[in-house]
Write a protein that holds these residues in place. Structure first.
Motif: not given
Length: 253
Positions: A156-160, A227-230
């Motif tokens: 939900n934070d855009g990490h993968t 950097d905010e949405f990897p």
């Protein structure tokens, strides 16, 4: 369930990303299962093996369960499948939090894959040195070749994988596997890097559910802020990422 044509449903989005929206969550999960099967069969036919980096998460879990259905036991030559992982928590392999444990329990213990073809990330201790060892293992088992398929999801934070916002692992050139410290959780993770993921022959990002729709829209239509949405850095012109979305996740695009 009737199989969906794998090719016709894939649409280009930009020079780094393709999108497939097969339908509701059930239809999309079946599409994901069939995509895995067809990718594996083609790789085995072309090169004699299929090397995949597995992901954690609810959608991969459903895929693994689908692969283990009786009708799929003979559809792939499972003796030629090599299992790796895209990331792992620093927990015991018997922990319910372990991506390895989830994948095996959900499906792969029920399939005839030789034990010597199953290569888990040993992240439960000394993740920095074990990341180096895992990269060496990949080089040895794959003879320097890239993965045939890297499976990914999106948080939900855009990490993968375990490439989280504003962590040092987002800037690890020349490495394929790293230990990444997540200050927001005060934990370590082991993960493949952008360099490794983006070299894969196929990169697939599975995103299902209405709760992901806002972040999907932000990642695709918002400013490029990796950097905010990897997950924005996944996919290149030479190795485009395929986003498989259900209707709910894609509704704001």
């Amino acid at each position: 369930m009737e199989k969906i044509n794998q090719t016709n449903i894939i649409k280009p989005y930009d020079d780094r990303r393709n999108i497939a929206v097969p339908g509701n969550s059930n239809v999309t999960t079946e599409y994901c299962i069939n995509h895995f099967i067809e990718t594996a069969k083609k790789c085995i036919q072309d090169r004699g093996y299929f090397a995949v980096a597995l992901s954690g998460g609810s959608t991969p879990k459903a895929i693994f369960k689908g692969l283990a259905r009786k009708e799929n036991h003979d559809i792939i030559d499972w003796s030629r499948v090599l299992l790796f992982w895209s990331d792992e928590r620093c927990v015991s392999p018997n922990s319910p939090e372990s991506n390895y444990h989830m994948a095996m329990e959900a499906g792969f213990t029920h399939l005839p894959i030789p034990l010597e073809n199953i290569h888990r990330m040993k992240a439960e201790e000394d993740p920095e040195n074990n990341a180096i060892a895992y990269e060496q293992l990949m080089e040895e088992k794959l003879n320097g070749e890239p993965f045939d398929l890297v499976m990914l999801g999106m948080g939900n934070d855009g990490h993968t994988a375990s490439l989280f916002p504003k962590t040092h692992g987002l800037h690890a050139p020349e490495k394929k596997v790293i230990a990444n410290f997540l200050p927001q959780m005060d934990v370590w993770r082991m993960t493949l890097t952008y360099e490794c993921i983006n070299a894969a022959r196929e990169i697939v990002i599975y995103v299902l559910g209405e709760s992901k729709a806002e972040m999907v829209n932000k990642v695709f239509t918002g400013s490029y802020l990796p950097d905010e949405f990897p997950i924005q850095r996944i996919g290149t012109q030479n190795h485009k990422a395929l986003w498989i979305l259900d209707e709910a996740a894609a509704k704001l695009l």
